[in-house]
Write a protein that holds these residues in place. Structure first.
Motif, PDB file in Angstrom:
ATOM      1  N   SER A 217      -0.879  -3.729  -2.942  1.00 12.96           N
ATOM      2  CA  SER A 217      -0.834  -4.760  -3.397  1.00 12.96           C
ATOM      3  C   SER A 217      -2.734  -5.205  -3.260  1.00 12.96           C
ATOM      4  O   SER A 217      -3.148  -5.896  -2.708  1.00 12.96           O
ATOM      5  N   ALA A 218      -3.305  -4.999  -4.561  1.00  5.52           N
ATOM      6  CA  ALA A 218      -4.773  -4.852  -4.292  1.00  5.52           C
ATOM      7  C   ALA A 218      -4.887  -7.041  -4.582  1.00  5.52           C
ATOM      8  O   ALA A 218      -6.015  -6.622  -3.964  1.00  5.52           O
ATOM      9  N   LEU A 219      -4.756  -7.393  -5.028  1.00  2.00           N
ATOM     10  CA  LEU A 219      -3.876  -8.523  -5.135  1.00  2.00           C
ATOM     11  C   LEU A 219      -3.688  -9.776  -3.608  1.00  2.00           C
ATOM     12  O   LEU A 219      -4.523  -9.952  -3.493  1.00  2.00           O
ATOM     13  N   THR A 220      -2.984  -9.017  -2.460  1.00  2.00           N
ATOM     14  CA  THR A 220      -2.581  -9.143  -1.785  1.00  2.00           C
ATOM     15  C   THR A 220      -4.147  -8.936  -0.741  1.00  2.00           C
ATOM     16  O   THR A 220      -4.241  -9.818   0.337  1.00  2.00           O
ATOM     17  N   GLN A 221      -4.616  -7.505  -1.288  1.00  2.00           N
ATOM     18  CA  GLN A 221      -5.967  -7.796  -0.553  1.00  2.00           C
ATOM     19  C   GLN A 221      -6.797  -8.321  -0.047  1.00  2.00           C
ATOM     20  O   GLN A 221      -7.658  -8.735   0.690  1.00  2.00           O
ATOM     21  N   ARG A 222      -7.070  -8.487  -2.072  1.00  2.00           N
ATOM     22  CA  ARG A 222      -8.454  -9.345  -2.134  1.00  2.00           C
ATOM     23  C   ARG A 222      -8.215 -11.202  -1.321  1.00  2.00           C
ATOM     24  O   ARG A 222      -8.623 -11.629  -0.849  1.00  2.00           O
ATOM     25  N   ARG A 246      -0.554 -18.488  -6.137  1.00  2.00           N
ATOM     26  CA  ARG A 246       0.712 -18.476  -6.996  1.00  2.00           C
ATOM     27  C   ARG A 246       0.167 -17.677  -8.669  1.00  2.00           C
ATOM     28  O   ARG A 246       0.971 -17.110  -9.078  1.00  2.00           O
ATOM     29  N   GLU A 247      -1.007 -16.782  -7.736  1.00  2.00           N
ATOM     30  CA  GLU A 247      -1.653 -15.791  -9.052  1.00  2.00           C
ATOM     31  C   GLU A 247      -0.523 -14.185  -8.582  1.00  2.00           C
ATOM     32  O   GLU A 247      -0.347 -13.787  -9.520  1.00  2.00           O
ATOM     33  N   THR A 248      -0.116 -14.475  -7.403  1.00  2.00           N
ATOM     34  CA  THR A 248       0.353 -12.880  -7.172  1.00  2.00           C
ATOM     35  C   THR A 248       1.836 -12.752  -7.815  1.00  2.00           C
ATOM     36  O   THR A 248       2.519 -11.910  -8.447  1.00  2.00           O
ATOM     37  N   ILE A 249       2.264 -14.405  -8.176  1.00  2.00           N
ATOM     38  CA  ILE A 249       4.009 -14.068  -8.813  1.00  2.00           C
ATOM     39  C   ILE A 249       3.725 -14.484 -10.451  1.00  2.00           C
ATOM     40  O   ILE A 249       4.355 -13.029 -11.310  1.00  2.00           O
ATOM     41  N   THR A 250       2.115 -15.105 -11.069  1.00  2.00           N
ATOM     42  CA  THR A 250       1.865 -14.553 -12.071  1.00  2.00           C
ATOM     43  C   THR A 250       1.178 -13.675 -12.987  1.00  2.00           C
ATOM     44  O   THR A 250       1.194 -12.670 -14.284  1.00  2.00           O
ATOM     45  N   ALA A 251       0.672 -12.754 -12.099  1.00  2.00           N
ATOM     46  CA  ALA A 251       0.378 -11.508 -12.245  1.00  2.00           C
ATOM     47  C   ALA A 251       1.502 -10.482 -11.683  1.00  2.00           C
ATOM     48  O   ALA A 251       1.251  -8.997 -12.714  1.00  2.00           O
ATOM     49  N   GLY A 252       2.339 -10.968 -11.831  1.00  2.00           N
ATOM     50  CA  GLY A 252       3.372  -9.959 -12.105  1.00  2.00           C
ATOM     51  C   GLY A 252       4.133  -9.501 -10.268  1.00  2.00           C
ATOM     52  O   GLY A 252       4.647  -7.961 -10.095  1.00  2.00           O
ATOM     53  N   GLU A 253       2.615  -8.789  -9.584  1.00  2.00           N
ATOM     54  CA  GLU A 253       3.204  -8.634  -7.815  1.00  2.00           C
ATOM     55  C   GLU A 253       4.221  -8.859  -6.996  1.00  2.00           C
ATOM     56  O   GLU A 253       4.814  -8.316  -7.015  1.00  2.00           O
ATOM     57  N   LEU A 254       4.329 -10.048  -7.026  1.00  2.00           N
ATOM     58  CA  LEU A 254       5.770 -10.917  -6.146  1.00  2.00           C
ATOM     59  C   LEU A 254       6.839 -10.058  -7.210  1.00  2.00           C
ATOM     60  O   LEU A 254       7.599  -9.573  -6.154  1.00  2.00           O
ATOM     61  N   PRO A 255       7.332 -10.253  -7.350  1.00  2.00           N
ATOM     62  CA  PRO A 255       8.288 -10.351  -8.628  1.00  2.00           C
ATOM     63  C   PRO A 255       9.147  -8.280  -8.985  1.00  2.00           C
ATOM     64  O   PRO A 255       9.545  -7.997  -8.187  1.00  2.00           O
ATOM     65  N   GLU A 256       7.289  -7.404  -8.498  1.00  2.00           N
ATOM     66  CA  GLU A 256       7.061  -6.333  -8.439  1.00  2.00           C
ATOM     67  C   GLU A 256       7.846  -5.849  -7.309  1.00  2.00           C
ATOM     68  O   GLU A 256       8.386  -4.904  -6.809  1.00  2.00           O
ATOM     69  N   GLY A 257       7.140  -6.436  -6.059  1.00  2.00           N
ATOM     70  CA  GLY A 257       6.899  -5.922  -5.315  1.00  2.00           C
ATOM     71  C   GLY A 257       8.607  -6.621  -4.482  1.00  2.00           C
ATOM     72  O   GLY A 257       9.130  -5.969  -3.820  1.00  2.00           O
ATOM     73  N   VAL A 258       9.356  -7.096  -5.153  1.00  2.00           N
ATOM     74  CA  VAL A 258      10.489  -7.487  -4.135  1.00  2.00           C
ATOM     75  C   VAL A 258      11.481  -6.794  -5.282  1.00  2.00           C
ATOM     76  O   VAL A 258      12.588  -5.940  -4.423  1.00  2.00           O
ATOM     77  N   PRO A 266       9.024   3.073  -4.076  1.00  2.00           N
ATOM     78  CA  PRO A 266       7.818   2.386  -4.005  1.00  2.00           C
ATOM     79  C   PRO A 266       7.189   1.086  -4.851  1.00  2.00           C
ATOM     80  O   PRO A 266       7.132   1.050  -6.454  1.00  2.00           O
ATOM     81  N   PRO A 267       6.501   0.367  -4.869  1.00  2.00           N
ATOM     82  CA  PRO A 267       6.304  -0.526  -5.693  1.00  2.00           C
ATOM     83  C   PRO A 267       5.259  -0.066  -7.053  1.00  2.00           C
ATOM     84  O   PRO A 267       4.426   0.575  -6.385  1.00  2.00           O
ATOM     85  N   ARG A 268       5.372  -0.644  -8.067  1.00  2.00           N
ATOM     86  CA  ARG A 268       4.492  -0.312  -8.877  1.00  2.00           C
ATOM     87  C   ARG A 268       3.015  -1.663  -9.528  1.00  2.00           C
ATOM     88  O   ARG A 268       3.195  -2.240 -10.085  1.00  2.00           O
ATOM     89  N   PHE A 269       2.222  -1.867  -8.072  1.00  2.00           N
ATOM     90  CA  PHE A 269       1.759  -3.014  -9.065  1.00  2.00           C
ATOM     91  C   PHE A 269       0.350  -2.725  -9.646  1.00  2.00           C
ATOM     92  O   PHE A 269      -0.517  -1.623  -9.667  1.00  2.00           O
ATOM     93  N   GLY A 270       0.462  -3.212 -10.224  1.00  2.00           N
ATOM     94  CA  GLY A 270      -0.732  -3.154 -11.501  1.00  2.00           C
ATOM     95  C   GLY A 270      -1.478  -4.217 -11.957  1.00  2.00           C
ATOM     96  O   GLY A 270      -3.375  -3.743 -12.185  1.00  2.00           O
ATOM     97  N   TRP A 271      -2.171  -5.119 -11.278  1.00  2.04           N
ATOM     98  CA  TRP A 271      -2.860  -6.261 -10.422  1.00  2.04           C
ATOM     99  C   TRP A 271      -4.546  -5.203 -10.527  1.00  2.04           C
ATOM    100  O   TRP A 271      -4.252  -4.932  -9.511  1.00  2.04           O
ATOM    101  N   THR A 272      -5.669  -5.021 -11.231  1.00  2.00           N
ATOM    102  CA  THR A 272      -6.421  -4.256 -10.082  1.00  2.00           C
ATOM    103  C   THR A 272      -7.994  -5.983 -10.939  1.00  2.00           C
ATOM    104  O   THR A 272      -9.051  -5.357  -9.424  1.00  2.00           O
TER     105      THR A 272
END
Length: 273
Positions: A217-222, A246-258, A266-272
């Motif tokens: 997740s690029a959002l987690t990394q940032r 909160r952004e991990t939820i609204t960006a869909g990163e957390l739901p996708e990861g779970v 493998p997760p398909r993270f889309g946040w850039t």
């Protein structure tokens, strides 16, 4: 793809011709390209570095930055020949020092994971560049040194702080007091290096790890970069972490990861960003 360093050099960033920028998949590779001088950094190269970094920083296709040197060395430091060439006789290093500090700050502020890929000499300004990256992978040919005591330079507080954060106060003093060199094993032992591999394996290991980072997740990394910076600088890390969570939820990163974990895929993270 952002403009190449050579294209930047023909525009507002003279000196960028010695900073080669390429891309390998989701990884941008910045090469200090002055091998005849062991990739020593001129004032123009320091000045060009923030502009060269701006391209991959803004490119959503770039997920990781690798910084390395052309040939058998990473970077032998600042080019001594131009060190005292500034216009102010009272402070002839003022100009190069300003460019050097701005380059380090730009590298530390790069919004994506950064990995220094080190072989051979990593001395002085080379250590500053490596320490400004998030992680440092080196091979057993690497030699490290911080040498201001050999030329009568007062090491800047930001560079000193970066060393202290990596190796602690005692090793920082050892390096700065003596100017003595550390071999690769001592660099790993003190924390100056994060991974140490055989010379033949360095590029493959960095490429493998960069692919791992690009899949996360690029959002987690940032958020991690911002929180670690806040903690080390003594600012309010909670004020950084809360909106990013909160952004991990609204960006869909957390739901996708779970969901990916539950479905064993493998997760398909889309946040850039």
């Amino acid at each position: 793809m952002p403009p190449t360093a050579r294209e930047l050099a023909s525009g507002p960033y003279p000196g960028a011709e010695n900073l080669s920028l390429d891309r390998d998949g989701h990884t941008a590779v910045l090469t200090i390209d002055r091998p005849a001088k062991r990739n020593a950094m001129t004032a123009e190269m320091w000045a060009a570095l923030p502009g060269v970094l701006a391209g991959p920083a803004a490119d959503p296709a770039v997920r990781v930055l690798v910084v390395t040197g052309a040939g058998p060395s990473f970077c032998a430091g600042a080019d001594i020949a131009g060190l005292l060439g500034g216009p102010d006789a009272q402070d002839p290093m003022a100009e190069v020092r300003a460019h050097n500090l701005a380059a380090q700050a730009a590298l530390r502020a790069f919004p994506k994971p950064t990995v220094a890929m080190i072989r051979g000499h990593c001395i002085g300004g080379g250590v500053e560049i490596a320490a400004s990256c998030d992680l440092r992978f080196a091979d057993r040919s690497s030699v490290f040194g911080v040498t201001p005591s050999k030329v009568g330079i007062v090491y800047p507080p930001s560079s000193t702080r970066a060393l202290v954060d990596l190796v602690g106060p005692a090793t920082t003093k050892y390096l700065l007091f003596s100017g003595e060199l550390l071999d690769a094993d001592d660099a790993l032992r003190t924390g100056l290096v994060d991974r140490l591999v055989e010379p033949a394996d360095l590029e493959d290991e960095v490429r493998r790890f960069a692919d791992v980072l690009a899949a996360r997740s690029a959002l987690t990394q940032r958020a991690t970069k911002e929180i670690v910076a806040a903690l080390t600088e003594g600012t309010d890390a909670e004020a950084v972490a809360t909106p990013r969570y909160r952004e991990t939820i609204t960006a869909g990163e957390l739901p996708e990861g779970v969901a990916a974990f539950a479905e064993r895929r493998p997760p398909r993270f889309g946040w850039t960003g």
